[in-house]
Enzyme design. Structure first.
Site, PDB file in Angstrom:
ATOM      1  CG  ASN A  11      -1.472   1.157   1.405  1.00  0.00           C
ATOM      2  OD1 ASN A  11      -1.769   2.072   0.453  1.00  0.00           O
ATOM      3  ND2 ASN A  11      -2.422   1.279   2.513  1.00  0.00           N
ATOM      4  CD1 TRP A  12       3.336   0.949  -2.631  1.00  0.00           C
ATOM      5  CD2 TRP A  12       3.520   2.311  -4.812  1.00  0.00           C
ATOM      6  NE1 TRP A  12       4.131   0.070  -3.875  1.00  0.00           N
ATOM      7  CE2 TRP A  12       3.967   0.958  -5.211  1.00  0.00           C
ATOM      8  CE3 TRP A  12       3.206   3.012  -5.782  1.00  0.00           C
ATOM      9  CZ2 TRP A  12       4.612   0.514  -6.391  1.00  0.00           C
ATOM     10  CZ3 TRP A  12       3.746   2.570  -6.999  1.00  0.00           C
ATOM     11  CH2 TRP A  12       4.499   1.279  -7.372  1.00  0.00           C
ATOM     12  CE  LYS A  13      -0.212   3.081   4.830  1.00  0.00           C
ATOM     13  NZ  LYS A  13      -0.072   3.257   6.193  1.00  0.00           N
ATOM     14  CG  HIS A  99      -5.937   1.766   4.997  1.00  0.00           C
ATOM     15  ND1 HIS A  99      -5.367   2.777   5.788  1.00  0.00           N
ATOM     16  CD2 HIS A  99      -4.959   0.870   4.928  1.00  0.00           C
ATOM     17  CE1 HIS A  99      -4.300   2.434   6.080  1.00  0.00           C
ATOM     18  NE2 HIS A  99      -3.899   1.489   5.606  1.00  0.00           N
ATOM     19  CD  GLU A 101      -3.148   5.454   6.753  1.00  0.00           C
ATOM     20  OE1 GLU A 101      -3.007   5.278   5.411  1.00  0.00           O
ATOM     21  OE2 GLU A 101      -2.176   5.012   7.353  1.00  0.00           O
ATOM     22  CD  GLU A 171      -3.502  -2.444   7.303  1.00  0.00           C
ATOM     23  OE1 GLU A 171      -2.409  -2.792   6.933  1.00  0.00           O
ATOM     24  OE2 GLU A 171      -4.258  -1.475   6.705  1.00  0.00           O
ATOM     25  N   GLY A 177       2.450   2.495  10.900  1.00  0.00           N
ATOM     26  CA  GLY A 177       3.355   3.602  10.873  1.00  0.00           C
ATOM     27  C   GLY A 177       4.137   3.780  11.855  1.00  0.00           C
ATOM     28  CB  SER A 217       5.252  -1.462  12.060  1.00  0.00           C
ATOM     29  OG  SER A 217       4.738  -0.035  12.501  1.00  0.00           O
ATOM     30  N   GLY A 238       2.760  -1.023   4.310  1.00  0.00           N
ATOM     31  CA  GLY A 238       3.011   0.502   3.948  1.00  0.00           C
ATOM     32  C   GLY A 238       4.344   0.850   3.701  1.00  0.00           C
ATOM     33  N   GLY A 239       4.922   1.436   4.730  1.00  0.00           N
ATOM     34  CA  GLY A 239       6.042   2.007   4.333  1.00  0.00           C
ATOM     35  C   GLY A 239       7.240   1.051   3.799  1.00  0.00           C
TER      36      GLY A 239
HETATM   37  P1  13P Z   1       2.780   0.680   7.845  1.00  0.00           P
HETATM   38  O1  13P Z   1       3.491  -0.664   7.298  1.00  0.00           O
HETATM   39  O2  13P Z   1       3.538   1.808   7.189  1.00  0.00           O
HETATM   40  O3  13P Z   1       2.742   0.552   9.205  1.00  0.00           O
HETATM   41  O4  13P Z   1       1.448   0.676   7.111  1.00  0.00           O
HETATM   42  C1  13P Z   1       0.520  -0.213   7.207  1.00  0.00           C
HETATM   43  C2  13P Z   1      -0.504  -0.159   6.539  1.00  0.00           C
HETATM   44  O5  13P Z   1      -1.473   0.514   6.678  1.00  0.00           O
HETATM   45  C3  13P Z   1      -0.918  -0.797   5.231  1.00  0.00           C
HETATM   46  O6  13P Z   1      -2.116  -0.619   4.579  1.00  0.00           O
END
Ligand code: 13P
Length: 258
Positions: A11-13, A99, A101, A171, A177, A217, A238-239
């Site tokens: 997930n590149w956000k 998600h 967010e 999640e 994050g 994470s 994510g990251g």
């Molecule tokens: P991180 O891996 O950056 O914690 O993000 C997780 C996430 O929200 C994937 O959708």
């Protein structure tokens, strides 16, 4: 050997540029090619779906293309929104729904998420339903209750046949994050409970087939331990998905589990 095909999502956000996204896609394609038994999907920002899809196709890659969100109507006066058929038209086969967010920054609720999820499934897309508790909810012992509620409301009126294209991502919000990861045992407890909820709704066979990813994470160092748990079928990253070497190591960890 686990029966369920592991699935790793990147997930590149709201990250990358067009050029950086294309380079990242090429690098992910190269990493994923070494692990054909792992299903890998990337979720770039909307404007980069087409060039990223083209880069994956040019590399003859099996890496899937997904969008980070979708709207529930087919077309019409919904300024700024994107319909499921538009995503398919851009080469997407997957979409995220709910998600954290979107739930907590944008303010989406369970009813809205259910509408999105169903319209995406009707349009033939695969959907990753994201669920997870906040730190406060965990501390007061509501983790399973929250995940159960989000799973039941998210999956309302989904048909058994559509469950073939449905993946759940657990999640925990406090792990996203933050560098704080759920322990493998905590992840397993949550996943086992979510699978039991799916069993209650759809029965044993569908519950045994549905894939549940862990997200929050996930990195190259912790992926293997998380994915060694019996009900953890992959990761939504994510990251670390923005770093090809780290993402490649996570795909490799999923392959070791397969
Ligand atoms: P991180 O891996 O950056 O914690 O993000 C997780 C996430 O929200 C994937 O959708």
């Amino acid at each position: 050997m686990h029966a369920r095909t592991p699935i790793i999502g990147g997930n590149w956000k709201m990250n990358t540029t067009r050029a950086a996204g294309v380079e990242l896609a090429k690098a992910v394609a190269a990493k994923a090619a070494a692990h054909p038994r792992v299903q890998t999907v990337v979720f770039p920002p909307f404007p980069y779906l087409i060039p990223v899809g083209e880069a994956l196709r040019a590399a003859s890659s099996a890496v899937g293309l997904g969008a980070q969100d979708v709207y529930h109507a087919d077309k019409g006066a919904f300024t700024g929104e994107v319909a499921p058929a538009m995503l398919s038209d851009c080469g997407c086969t997957w979409v995220l729904a709910g998600h954290s967010e979107r739930r907590h920054v944008i303010g989406e609720g369970d009813d809205n998420i259910n509408l999105k999820l169903r319209s995406a499934l009707h349009a033939g897309l695969g959907v990753v339903l994201c669920v997870g508790e906040s730190l406060h909810q965990r501390e007061v012992g509501e983790t399973n209750h929250v995940n159960e509620k989000q799973t039941r409301l998210g999956l309302r009126e989904v048909t058994p046949a559509e469950m073939d294209r449905l993946v759940i991502a657990y999640e925990p919000i406090w792990a996203i994050g933050t560098g704080k990861t759920a322990t493998p045992d905590d992840a397993q407890d949550a996943h086992r409970h979510i699978r039991a909820v799916v069993k209650d709704i759809f029965g044993t066979e569908i519950a045994s087939k549905v894939r549940i990813q862990y997200g929050g994470s996930v990195n190259a160092a912790n992926a293997q331990a998380l994915m060694s748990m019996p009900d953890v079928d992959g990761a939504l990253v994510g990251g670390a998905s923005l770093k090809p070497d780290d993402f490649g190591a996570i795909i490799a960890a999923a392959a070791a589990r397969a």
